[in-house]
Design an enzyme around this catalytic site. Structure first.
Site, PDB file in Angstrom:
ATOM      1  N   GLY A 174      -2.175   5.130  -5.150  1.00 35.61           N
ATOM      2  CA  GLY A 174      -2.885   5.967  -4.188  1.00 35.61           C
ATOM      3  C   GLY A 174      -2.262   5.952  -2.806  1.00 35.61           C
ATOM      4  O   GLY A 174      -1.842   4.881  -2.359  1.00 35.61           O
ATOM      5  N   GLU A 184      -4.373   3.225  -9.921  1.00 35.34           N
ATOM      6  CA  GLU A 184      -4.883   3.013  -8.557  1.00 35.34           C
ATOM      7  C   GLU A 184      -6.277   2.412  -8.678  1.00 35.34           C
ATOM      8  O   GLU A 184      -7.119   2.903  -9.415  1.00 35.34           O
ATOM      9  CB  GLU A 184      -4.905   4.355  -7.803  1.00 35.34           C
ATOM     10  CG  GLU A 184      -5.723   4.387  -6.528  1.00 35.34           C
ATOM     11  CD  GLU A 184      -5.342   3.337  -5.482  1.00 35.34           C
ATOM     12  OE1 GLU A 184      -4.148   3.167  -5.184  1.00 35.34           O
ATOM     13  OE2 GLU A 184      -6.271   2.675  -4.955  1.00 35.34           O
ATOM     14  N   GLY A 234       1.932   9.715  -2.877  1.00 32.16           N
ATOM     15  CA  GLY A 234       3.168  10.284  -2.322  1.00 32.16           C
ATOM     16  C   GLY A 234       4.388   9.891  -3.143  1.00 32.16           C
ATOM     17  O   GLY A 234       5.205  10.742  -3.529  1.00 32.16           O
ATOM     18  N   CYS A 272       4.842  -1.424   3.161  1.00 30.75           N
ATOM     19  CA  CYS A 272       5.109  -0.767   4.449  1.00 30.75           C
ATOM     20  C   CYS A 272       4.758  -1.755   5.550  1.00 30.75           C
ATOM     21  O   CYS A 272       4.178  -1.395   6.568  1.00 30.75           O
ATOM     22  CB  CYS A 272       4.401   0.569   4.591  1.00 30.75           C
ATOM     23  SG  CYS A 272       2.631   0.468   4.601  1.00 30.75           S
ATOM     24  N   ASP A 309       4.005  -0.694  -5.117  1.00 30.43           N
ATOM     25  CA  ASP A 309       3.927  -0.358  -3.693  1.00 30.43           C
ATOM     26  C   ASP A 309       2.650  -1.025  -3.210  1.00 30.43           C
ATOM     27  O   ASP A 309       1.580  -0.425  -3.162  1.00 30.43           O
ATOM     28  CB  ASP A 309       3.875   1.167  -3.525  1.00 30.43           C
ATOM     29  CG  ASP A 309       4.016   1.589  -2.069  1.00 30.43           C
ATOM     30  OD1 ASP A 309       4.351   0.736  -1.233  1.00 30.43           O
ATOM     31  OD2 ASP A 309       3.780   2.769  -1.782  1.00 30.43           O
TER      32      ASP A 309
HETATM   33  C1  LIG Z   1       0.530   0.985  -0.026  1.00 32.56           C
HETATM   34  S1  LIG Z   1      -0.684   1.836  -0.893  1.00 32.56           S
HETATM   35  C2  LIG Z   1       0.271   2.756  -2.036  1.00 32.56           C
HETATM   36  C3  LIG Z   1       0.855   4.009  -1.440  1.00 32.56           C
HETATM   37  C4  LIG Z   1       1.377   4.965  -2.495  1.00 32.56           C
HETATM   38  N1  LIG Z   1       2.351   4.342  -3.351  1.00 32.56           N
HETATM   39  C5  LIG Z   1       1.979   6.218  -1.905  1.00 32.56           C
HETATM   40  O1  LIG Z   1       3.199   6.277  -1.702  1.00 32.56           O
HETATM   41  O2  LIG Z   1       1.240   7.168  -1.614  1.00 32.56           O
HETATM   42  C6  LIG Z   1      -1.375   0.600  -1.906  1.00 32.56           C
HETATM   43  C7  LIG Z   1      -2.460   1.088  -2.827  1.00 32.56           C
HETATM   44  O3  LIG Z   1      -2.815   0.018  -3.681  1.00 32.56           O
HETATM   45  C8  LIG Z   1      -4.188   0.100  -3.969  1.00 32.56           C
HETATM   46  N2  LIG Z   1      -4.603  -1.230  -4.456  1.00 32.56           N
HETATM   47  C9  LIG Z   1      -5.096  -2.274  -3.773  1.00 32.56           C
HETATM   48  N3  LIG Z   1      -5.311  -3.316  -4.585  1.00 32.56           N
HETATM   49  C10 LIG Z   1      -4.931  -2.931  -5.823  1.00 32.56           C
HETATM   50  C11 LIG Z   1      -4.926  -3.557  -7.098  1.00 32.56           C
HETATM   51  N4  LIG Z   1      -5.344  -4.815  -7.239  1.00 32.56           N
HETATM   52  N5  LIG Z   1      -4.498  -2.844  -8.145  1.00 32.56           N
HETATM   53  C12 LIG Z   1      -4.063  -1.566  -7.999  1.00 32.56           C
HETATM   54  N6  LIG Z   1      -4.048  -0.919  -6.838  1.00 32.56           N
HETATM   55  C13 LIG Z   1      -4.475  -1.590  -5.751  1.00 32.56           C
HETATM   56  C14 LIG Z   1      -4.793   0.530  -2.651  1.00 32.56           C
HETATM   57  O4  LIG Z   1      -6.049   1.116  -2.864  1.00 32.56           O
HETATM   58  C15 LIG Z   1      -3.749   1.502  -2.144  1.00 32.56           C
HETATM   59  O5  LIG Z   1      -4.079   2.801  -2.523  1.00 32.56           O
END
Ligand SMILES: C[S@@+](CC[C@H](N)C(=O)[O-])C[C@H]1O[C@@H](n2cnc3c(N)ncnc32)[C@H](O)[C@@H]1O
Length: 493
Positions: free
Chosen positions: A301, A324, A304, A421, A368
């Site tokens: 999520g 996600e 992107g 990031c 990510d």
């Molecule tokens: C840095 S963001 C990812 C951004 C995405 N890759 C993009 O480029 O749009 C990290 C994501 O990991 C999700 N997240 C947090 N803990 C998680 C978990 N235990 N398992 C899977 N997703 C998780 C968050 O809700 C968030 O949407």
């Protein structure tokens, strides 16, 4: 002495603990609907900025989400929208410095000033110190906002403070603020408007690659809005503008609003930081793709990078799954990948559990990871004041768990890209070190810098860390990207 939390402004309710006898700004709270006259006196752009500042402080709102709605509500576009955006983002980013100036000019701790009045002052100080707005407009409209918020006493107080600030030039105020610092790091934090713990974390990350002298440039870059970069999904669209320096799918618009181009392309062209583009392409292009490869985007999520993975998967005959944790964000992933004609299942699970249930299943996995976002401070203006050092330790547990599980879900010979990031070493190199040590000779770290050099259109300055690790770290001041960290781990048995 101005009180700071680690050098940053305090976020607790500023009315709390306010001495009852304090004069203006403190409060008689004659708050009422603004009169027709005062609505005329405050320009809509300033009113929009003030509304967003208030919501950020009082409701933990995110400026980047709320501001567009506010602009819409007030019917602002063009120059007015640009002014409102500059005022909102600039004030939020520079809050640490401005609160210190206000503390000196008011001769009291800003934490004792009524929160709504303090926001009006901050907006005024930003205009006085960092913009070309005429000082009478900056002062008068902020005074009006203080009056609307807390009555005529507050207006008098705001007027006195802002006029005092307007009398001297910004450089003099910065010198005075710097003189209040108890240490060099606190001085750097006050001058650059960063909490001290973030100054130290950024310095450590730069020093780890022998570039400690770049700290000032980095802190400056955090206070400037990034230029919009676009990505053209490979195989589905072509870059349509000035090409960016590194990403083979990146470009910049010649001018104007990206929205019509995004809409016109059916979503095959989108706004995306160039560092994010490189992170996704480092995984998809590290080696030729064999038809039928299975890919997974574990923390997808809002999607992107998933869209880029999907486009490259489609082009090379790979399959892609996404995951996600947060359902609403999983919805955004589905929307993001809709323009790519590839069947992608989007799971809504904890990535650790999902990956553990699929041992040896995938050829390439993107982790990510959720992180502090310290590498994207320029686009999330309030984030530096919200994050706490304790967030790092909590996130590190999740990050290590996700990377460990992802390696387990790789086929032998498969690769995981671990991306954040944030450049904070505890979220980046330390996580990779922990997992590679834990897994011993089951994994090897690939040379992510060499991969990026291959993927990049132009030469890219990526110094090797003293540790000899293979990861790559991008930087806003050096590359014009968010500070993305990219490590590539291959499962070897
Ligand atoms: C840095 S963001 C990812 C951004 C995405 N890759 C993009 O480029 O749009 C990290 C994501 O990991 C999700 N997240 C947090 N803990 C998680 C978990 N235990 N398992 C899977 N997703 C998780 C968050 O809700 C968030 O949407």
């Amino acid at each position: 002495m101005v009180e700071h939390r680690d050098g940053g402004p305090r976020r607790e309710n500023r009315s709390a603990g306010r001495p009852k006898s304090t004069p203006a700004g403190a409060g008689q709270r004659e708050r009422a609907r603004p009169s027709a006259k005062s609505w005329r006196q405050v320009q809509p752009a300033r009113r929009a900025a003030y509304t967003v500042l208030r919501a950020v402080q009082e409701d933990d709102a995110y400026a980047n989400l709320l501001l567009p709605k506010e602009l819409d509500r007030l019917g602002l576009s063009g120059g007015d929208a640009a002014l409102a955006t500059e005022l909102t983002y600039g004030t939020l980013r520079r809050l640490g410095t401005y609160d210190a100036v206000i503390g000196l000019a008011a001769d009291r701790d800003p934490a004792t000033i009524d929160a709504a009045v303090l926001d009006a002052l901050r907006l005024g100080v930003h205009q006085l110190m960092s913009t070309r707005v005429a000082s009478h407009a900056a002062v008068n409209e902020s005074v009006e906002l203080a009056r609307e918020a807390s009555g005529s006493g507050a207006a008098g107080f705001a007027n006195a403070v802002l006029r005092r600030i307007a009398r001297d030039n910004p450089g003099d105020w910065l010198t005075r603020v710097a003189d209040t610092a108890r240490s060099d790091d606190e001085r750097i934090g006050l001058e650059s408007s960063h909490p001290v713990w973030i100054v130290r974390a950024l310095r450590r990350a730069l020093v780890a690659e022998g570039r400690g002298e770049e700290l000032d440039d980095l802190l400056d870059a955090d206070n400037v809005s990034p230029r919009v970069t676009m990505a053209a999904l490979p195989g589905l669209a072509e870059p349509d503008g000035t090409r960016t320096a590194y990403s083979p799918v990146g470009f910049r618009l010649r001018a104007g609003d990206p929205e019509p181009l995004v809409r016109g392309s059916g979503g095959t062209v989108r706004v995306q930081d160039e560092g994010s583009q490189l992170a996704a392409l480092a995984l998809t292009r590290l080696a030729p793709v064999e038809t039928g490869e299975k890919w997974l985007d574990l923390c997808a999520g809002p999607g992107g990078k998933t869209a880029l993975l999907a486009a490259d998967a489609l082009a090379h005959g790979a399959t892609l799954e996404a995951n996600e944790l947060v359902p609403a964000r999983a919805g955004l992933v589905r929307k993001a990948i809709a323009p790519v004609p590839l069947e992608v299942v989007v799971h809504e699970r904890d990535g650790r559990e999902l990956a553990e249930e699929r041992p040896g299943a995938y050829d390439r996995i993107l982790v990510d990871a959720p992180c502090t976002g310290l590498g994207a401070l320029r686009r999330r203006p309030e984030a530096r004041w919200r994050k706490q050092p304790s967030d790092v330790a909590e996130l590190a547990t999740v990050q290590a768990g996700l990377l460990r599980a992802a390696v387990g879900a790789l086929k032998v010979g498969g690769t995981v890209a671990y991306v954040t990031c944030s450049p904070h070493l505890a979220e980046t190199a330390a996580i990779v070190k922990q997992i590679t040590e834990e897994l011993g000779d089951a994994v090897e770290e690939l040379d992510a810098r060499a991969v990026l050099r291959r993927v990049s259109r132009g030469a890219i300055d990526l110094p090797a860390p003293a540790s000899g690790a293979g990861h790559a770290q991008l930087w806003p001041h050096r590359h014009g990207t968010d500070a993305m960290f990219i490590a590539l781990l291959r499962r070897v048995r």
